[in-house]
Scaffold this motif. Structure first.
Motif, PDB file in Angstrom:
ATOM      1  N   THR A   9      11.244  80.382  74.442  1.00 51.98           N
ATOM      2  CA  THR A   9      10.395  81.571  74.447  1.00 51.98           C
ATOM      3  C   THR A   9       8.942  81.206  74.162  1.00 51.98           C
ATOM      4  N   LYS A  10       8.066  82.166  74.415  1.00 51.95           N
ATOM      5  CA  LYS A  10       6.647  81.942  74.169  1.00 51.95           C
ATOM      6  C   LYS A  10       6.314  81.937  72.674  1.00 51.95           C
ATOM      7  N   ASP A  11       7.204  82.509  71.858  1.00 52.50           N
ATOM      8  CA  ASP A  11       6.931  82.532  70.417  1.00 52.50           C
ATOM      9  C   ASP A  11       7.704  81.415  69.701  1.00 52.50           C
ATOM     10  N   HIS A  12       7.917  80.314  70.429  1.00 46.78           N
ATOM     11  CA  HIS A  12       8.437  79.067  69.852  1.00 46.78           C
ATOM     12  C   HIS A  12       9.880  79.163  69.347  1.00 46.78           C
ATOM     13  N   ARG A  13      10.706  79.898  70.068  1.00 42.37           N
ATOM     14  CA  ARG A  13      12.138  79.902  69.771  1.00 42.37           C
ATOM     15  C   ARG A  13      12.876  79.246  70.927  1.00 42.37           C
ATOM     16  N   VAL A  14      14.053  78.725  70.633  1.00 44.12           N
ATOM     17  CA  VAL A  14      14.928  78.168  71.658  1.00 44.12           C
ATOM     18  C   VAL A  14      16.238  78.950  71.622  1.00 44.12           C
ATOM     19  N   SER A  45      16.905  84.835  79.683  1.00 42.03           N
ATOM     20  CA  SER A  45      15.456  84.995  79.664  1.00 42.03           C
ATOM     21  C   SER A  45      15.130  85.995  78.561  1.00 42.03           C
ATOM     22  N   SER A  46      13.838  86.179  78.270  1.00 41.52           N
ATOM     23  CA  SER A  46      13.467  87.079  77.176  1.00 41.52           C
ATOM     24  C   SER A  46      12.137  87.752  77.469  1.00 41.52           C
ATOM     25  N   THR A  47      11.944  88.928  76.874  1.00 44.70           N
ATOM     26  CA  THR A  47      10.704  89.685  77.042  1.00 44.70           C
ATOM     27  C   THR A  47       9.736  89.353  75.907  1.00 44.70           C
ATOM     28  N   SER A  48       8.520  89.834  76.030  1.00 45.01           N
ATOM     29  CA  SER A  48       7.500  89.548  75.013  1.00 45.01           C
ATOM     30  C   SER A  48       7.813  90.209  73.673  1.00 45.01           C
ATOM     31  N   ASP A  49       8.608  91.303  73.694  1.00 42.02           N
ATOM     32  CA  ASP A  49       8.945  91.961  72.439  1.00 42.02           C
ATOM     33  C   ASP A  49      10.241  91.437  71.828  1.00 42.02           C
ATOM     34  N   GLY A  50      10.806  90.373  72.418  1.00 40.93           N
ATOM     35  CA  GLY A  50      11.962  89.720  71.814  1.00 40.93           C
ATOM     36  C   GLY A  50      13.313  90.117  72.364  1.00 40.93           C
ATOM     37  N   ILE A  67       5.167 104.086  81.278  1.00 45.28           N
ATOM     38  CA  ILE A  67       4.803 103.366  80.068  1.00 45.28           C
ATOM     39  C   ILE A  67       5.437 101.996  80.047  1.00 45.28           C
ATOM     40  N   GLU A  68       4.716 101.025  79.694  1.00 46.43           N
ATOM     41  CA  GLU A  68       5.204  99.662  79.507  1.00 46.43           C
ATOM     42  C   GLU A  68       4.776  99.256  78.104  1.00 46.43           C
ATOM     43  N   GLY A  69       5.719  99.254  77.198  1.00 44.47           N
ATOM     44  CA  GLY A  69       5.374  99.080  75.789  1.00 44.47           C
ATOM     45  C   GLY A  69       4.708 100.352  75.291  1.00 44.47           C
ATOM     46  N   VAL A  70       3.424 100.267  74.934  1.00 44.66           N
ATOM     47  CA  VAL A  70       2.684 101.460  74.502  1.00 44.66           C
ATOM     48  C   VAL A  70       1.566 101.799  75.477  1.00 44.66           C
ATOM     49  N   ASN A  71       1.463 101.050  76.580  1.00 42.74           N
ATOM     50  CA  ASN A  71       0.373 101.272  77.530  1.00 42.74           C
ATOM     51  C   ASN A  71       0.873 101.946  78.777  1.00 42.74           C
TER      52      ASN A  71
END
Length: 560
Positions: A376-381, A430-435, A252-256
């Motif tokens: 990050t991809k969600d606009h954080r530094v 570094s960071s993952t997509s879930d934060g 499983i990777e996340g929910v998939n």
């Protein structure tokens, strides 16, 4: 040792321990801890212990603090108005001066040096054992956290498979059997390690209890009779336990559910899933930092030579578009497209690679100095920062700060649940997509380090300190750079072993790759490319013929 009160001389009311309180105490023997008056010091103590160190209470300032365990704390069983002064090895009992002269004359006594030496060893052993017990409890909690994490992944995977099996039939039913077998294997592994830790904790706790009992009861017979056994037990070598437990992360990777891959890679290594696509030679000694810009050109930095280059890769060559003389500790492309660099000041700078102009950004970590930067991809530094003048060992603040694109603080990571510092020197982030945030933390000036994994909220998910198949006492874990690739896997470079470690999004070890197998030496920096490849920058060995020709690689990966 001795009395724990801190008493000004004008308020001392304790009587002399040799003449039983007839005179006010003025002196203390450092060796045997007697508190005595001037008359007893000159007429009694110095006659039988002329080599002891005796000090005036005015010079001491306060009576000893700490646990009391001295001969003088015990009254003689034969002469109740006398305190004891030694231990008779022949009779195995503590005795007073009167006993020494009348009853135990010619017996073998424990001298003061031996007593103090043994007491120091046992007390230090006790303290070390308490520390080991705490460390074991910490590792036990880590395992329980892993168990909870695996249980959550298992439930998600099971639900996903059951839903698919309704429509896709037997193929997914077989996957459910595989999932159950893997979960059962992981459960057995975790239970085994928990039993190992519980056994180790029991060994330490048992002997700690005995020493505590000796201290409180002032049982000198048990102290001397069992000293060797207790000292040995307090310094038990902890049986190594397995810190890198297998994970269901390939299911499983996340929910998939992850495609057809149901076999977890083992710790023995992996198939060659890294392939060199391009190899280029630069004109700098070390590619300390590496970032891809939106136009697919690269920024490479050698902070040992104060060089920053804007380059483009054309086939197998590196063409320098711009060259700047600047020492930077981190760089990233901001959410608004600005090129951010840290120059060890409190505020991040913006560098214009066309004009070379450097201006202030909105990102300020005052009063700390900024080090590594990650956007990050969600606009954080995210900025790794520490106190000005901070040195090893950890003597100042060290904080990982998360900001929005306006420079407003969103979160600070500085202490764990026990108010201990989380970091010593954040070397890479570094960071993952879930934060989740991965931080390479350098903990020693010889480059030893670890990878700290933080949840988007408060808690530490995992601390990865290398793998026993790769890292040994002679080759400790010295991570340099961390990068998250498209699959969510984390890649960590390690300089001295020429190894990249692959972790899942919980920070658990999956596998590793020896880069020497594909001709790469002294790997250092990483950058994920927009083409789905991975850039890897290296460093040159000092004094080699190509000291100023570090290699830059573009890698293709699969199965990671």
């Amino acid at each position: 040792m001795g009395t724990s009160a801190s008493v000004p001389n004008s308020q001392v009311s304790i009587g002399c321990q040799l003449c039983q309180g007839k005179n006010t105490i003025q002196w203390k023997c450092v060796n045997c801890q007697f508190l005595m008056c001037s008359s007893c010091k000159d007429n009694i103590h110095l006659r039988i212990a002329k080599d002891h160190i005796i000090r005036n209470l005015n010079d001491i300032g306060e009576l000893d603090s700490g646990e009391s365990f001295n001969f003088s704390d015990v009254h003689c069983s034969e002469h109740s108005n006398h305190v004891c002064c030694s231990y008779c090895r022949t009779c195995k009992k503590v005795v007073c001066l009167k006993c020494v002269m009348k009853v135990h004359n010619g017996h073998e006594f424990v001298d003061e040096e031996e007593f103090l030496g043994k007491k120091k060893k046992l007390w230090e052993g006790h303290k070390n054992a308490v520390t080991k017990l705490s460390e074991l409890s910490t590792e036990e909690q880590k395992l329980r956290n892993i168990d909870e994490s695996e249980e959550a992944m298992y439930n998600k995977a099971k639900e996903h498979i059951q839903n698919r099996s309704i429509t896709d039939g037997n193929r997914w039913s077989e996957k459910l059997i595989g999932l159950e077998e893997k979960k059962r294997s992981i459960n057995q592994e975790i239970d085994r390690e928990l039993r190992n830790i519980d056994r180790e904790k029991g060994k330490f706790q048992e002997v700690i209890n005995v020493v505590d009992l000796i201290k409180s009861s002032k049982d000198f017979y048990k102290f001397f009779d069992r000293f060797k056994e207790l000292f040995t037990s307090l310094n038990y070598y902890i049986v190594p336990f397995k810190s890198n437990i297998e994970s269901l992360s390939d299911f499983i990777e996340g929910v998939n559910l992850v495609g057809e891959s149901s076999k977890l890679k083992t710790n023995k290594g992996a198939t060659n899933s890294l392939k060199v696509v391009k190899q280029c030679t630069t004109d700098i000694r070390k590619i300390s930092l590496l970032t891809e810009l939106p136009d697919q050109t690269l920024l490479i930095s050698d902070n040992s030579s104060n060089v920053l280059q804007h380059v483009t890769v054309v086939r197998t060559s590196v063409q320098v578009k711009s060259n700047f003389s600047i020492k930077i500790f981190g760089m990233a492309v901001s959410p608004t497209g600005d090129i951010l660099v840290s120059t060890s000041g409190t505020r991040l700078k913006i560098i214009n690679i066309k004009t070379g102009a450097i201006t202030d950004s909105v990102f300020n970590v005052y009063p700390l100095k900024a080090l590594f930067i990650h956007a990050t991809k969600d606009h954080r530094v995210i900025i790794g920062s520490r106190s000005q003048g901070h040195k090893y060992p950890d003597t100042g603040r060290c904080v990982v700060i998360v900001m929005n694109q306006e420079g407003k603080y969103l979160k600070e990571y500085e202490h764990d649940g026990e108010n201990k510092s989380l970091f010593t020197y954040p070397r890479s982030i570094s960071s993952t997509s879930d934060g989740s945030i991965f931080v390479v933390d350098r903990v020693h000036d010889d480059a030893k380090g670890r990878v700290v994994v933080l949840a988007r909220g408060e808690e530490i998910i995992q601390i990865y300190s290398g793998h026993p198949h790769i890292n040994t006492e002679r080759k400790p874990f010295k991570p340099v750079y961390v990068s998250i690739i498209s699959s969510g896997r984390t890649i960590v470079t390690e300089l001295e072993t020429n190894t990249v470690h692959i972790l899942n999004n919980y920070g658990h070890f999956i596998t590793f790759h020896n880069l020497l197998d594909i001709g790469i030496e002294r790997s250092y920096s990483l950058a994920y490319s927009s083409s789905g490849h991975l850039y890897l920058g290296c460093t040159c060995k000092q004094g080699s013929p190509d000291t100023h020709k570090s290699k830059l690689y573009e890698l293709e990966y699969s199965g990671i």
